[in-house]
Design a protein around this motif. Structure first.
Motif, short mmCIF file in Angstrom:
data_model
loop_
_atom_site.label_atom_id
_atom_site.label_comp_id
_atom_site.label_asym_id
_atom_site.label_seq_id
_atom_site.Cartn_x
_atom_site.Cartn_y
_atom_site.Cartn_z
N MET A 1 9.28 23.65 -15.85
CA MET A 1 9.64 22.28 -16.15
C MET A 1 8.46 21.36 -15.80
O MET A 1 7.80 21.54 -14.78
N SER A 2 8.22 20.39 -16.66
CA SER A 2 7.08 19.51 -16.41
C SER A 2 7.40 18.45 -15.37
O SER A 2 8.54 18.00 -15.25
N VAL A 3 6.37 18.11 -14.63
CA VAL A 3 6.52 17.12 -13.57
C VAL A 3 5.70 15.89 -13.95
O VAL A 3 4.55 16.01 -14.37
N PRO A 4 6.26 14.69 -13.83
CA PRO A 4 5.47 13.49 -14.17
C PRO A 4 4.29 13.30 -13.23
O PRO A 4 4.38 13.59 -12.03
N LYS A 5 3.19 12.83 -13.78
CA LYS A 5 1.99 12.61 -12.98
C LYS A 5 2.13 11.32 -12.18
O LYS A 5 2.90 10.43 -12.53
N LYS A 6 1.34 11.25 -11.11
CA LYS A 6 1.34 10.04 -10.31
C LYS A 6 0.62 8.93 -11.08
O LYS A 6 -0.29 9.19 -11.86
N ARG A 7 1.00 7.73 -10.82
CA ARG A 7 0.42 6.59 -11.51
C ARG A 7 -0.99 6.31 -10.97
O ARG A 7 -1.24 6.36 -9.78
N THR A 8 -1.93 6.00 -11.88
CA THR A 8 -3.29 5.65 -11.49
C THR A 8 -3.29 4.23 -10.95
O THR A 8 -2.66 3.34 -11.53
N SER A 9 -3.99 4.03 -9.86
CA SER A 9 -4.03 2.71 -9.25
C SER A 9 -4.77 1.72 -10.15
O SER A 9 -5.62 2.10 -10.97
N ILE A 10 -4.46 0.45 -9.98
CA ILE A 10 -5.09 -0.60 -10.79
C ILE A 10 -6.59 -0.64 -10.55
O ILE A 10 -7.38 -0.84 -11.47
N SER A 11 -7.01 -0.43 -9.30
CA SER A 11 -8.45 -0.50 -9.00
C SER A 11 -9.21 0.63 -9.69
O SER A 11 -10.30 0.41 -10.22
N LYS A 12 -8.64 1.85 -9.72
CA LYS A 12 -9.30 2.95 -10.42
C LYS A 12 -9.37 2.67 -11.91
O LYS A 12 -10.37 2.96 -12.56
N LYS A 13 -8.29 2.12 -12.45
CA LYS A 13 -8.26 1.79 -13.87
C LYS A 13 -9.33 0.75 -14.19
O LYS A 13 -10.05 0.86 -15.19
N ARG A 14 -9.50 -0.25 -13.33
CA ARG A 14 -10.50 -1.30 -13.53
C ARG A 14 -11.92 -0.73 -13.46
O ARG A 14 -12.78 -1.09 -14.26
N ILE A 15 -12.16 0.17 -12.51
CA ILE A 15 -13.47 0.79 -12.37
C ILE A 15 -13.83 1.57 -13.62
O ILE A 15 -14.93 1.44 -14.17
N ARG A 16 -12.89 2.37 -14.13
CA ARG A 16 -13.14 3.18 -15.33
C ARG A 16 -13.37 2.29 -16.54
O ARG A 16 -14.25 2.57 -17.36
N ARG A 17 -12.59 1.24 -16.66
CA ARG A 17 -12.75 0.33 -17.81
C ARG A 17 -14.09 -0.38 -17.76
O ARG A 17 -14.77 -0.52 -18.78
N ASN A 18 -14.52 -0.80 -16.56
CA ASN A 18 -15.81 -1.47 -16.43
C ASN A 18 -16.97 -0.54 -16.75
O ASN A 18 -17.96 -0.95 -17.35
N LEU A 19 -16.87 0.74 -16.34
CA LEU A 19 -17.90 1.71 -16.69
C LEU A 19 -17.97 1.90 -18.19
O LEU A 19 -19.04 1.98 -18.79
N TRP A 20 -16.81 1.97 -18.84
CA TRP A 20 -16.74 2.15 -20.28
C TRP A 20 -17.36 0.94 -21.00
O TRP A 20 -18.12 1.10 -21.95
N LYS A 21 -17.06 -0.27 -20.51
CA LYS A 21 -17.62 -1.48 -21.11
C LYS A 21 -19.12 -1.55 -20.90
O LYS A 21 -19.86 -2.00 -21.77
N LYS A 22 -19.58 -1.12 -19.72
CA LYS A 22 -21.01 -1.17 -19.41
C LYS A 22 -21.80 -0.24 -20.33
O LYS A 22 -22.91 -0.56 -20.74
N LYS A 23 -21.23 0.92 -20.67
CA LYS A 23 -21.90 1.83 -21.60
C LYS A 23 -22.11 1.15 -22.95
O LYS A 23 -23.18 1.25 -23.55
N GLY A 24 -21.09 0.46 -23.42
CA GLY A 24 -21.19 -0.26 -24.69
C GLY A 24 -22.21 -1.38 -24.63
O GLY A 24 -22.96 -1.60 -25.58
#
Length: 60
Positions: A1-24
Motif C-alpha cells: 500500500m502506498s504511503v503519502p509523502k511528507k510535505r516539502t517545507s516552504i523554505s525548501k520550495k523557495r530555495i529550489r524555485r530561486n535556483l531554477w529562476k537563477k538558471k534562466g
C-alpha cells in the motif's frame, strides 16, 4: 500500500524555485551577451557575413 509523502517545507520550495529562476536569468544574460557580440562583429565563436546591400531576389 502506498504511503503519502511528507510535505516539502516552504523554505525548501523557495530555495529550489530561486535556483531554477537563477538558471534562466544566467541563460538570458549569456544569450544577450552573445547577441551583442555578434551584432557588433566582435564574436569569436560565430562567423556571420555582413551584407550592406540587400536584394529582394535573394529572399524569394
Amino acid at each position: 500500500m502506498s504511503v503519502p509523502k511528507k510535505r516539502t517545507s516552504i523554505s525548501k520550495k523557495r530555495i529550489r524555485r530561486n535556483l531554477w529562476k537563477k538558471k534562466g536569468y544566467w541563460a538570458a544574460v549569456k544569450a544577450l551577451s552573445l547577441a551583442k557580440s555578434i551584432s557588433t562583429g566582435y564574436s569569436k565563436s560565430f562567423f556571420c557575413l555582413k551584407n550592406k546591400t540587400i536584394n529582394k531576389k535573394d529572399y524569394k
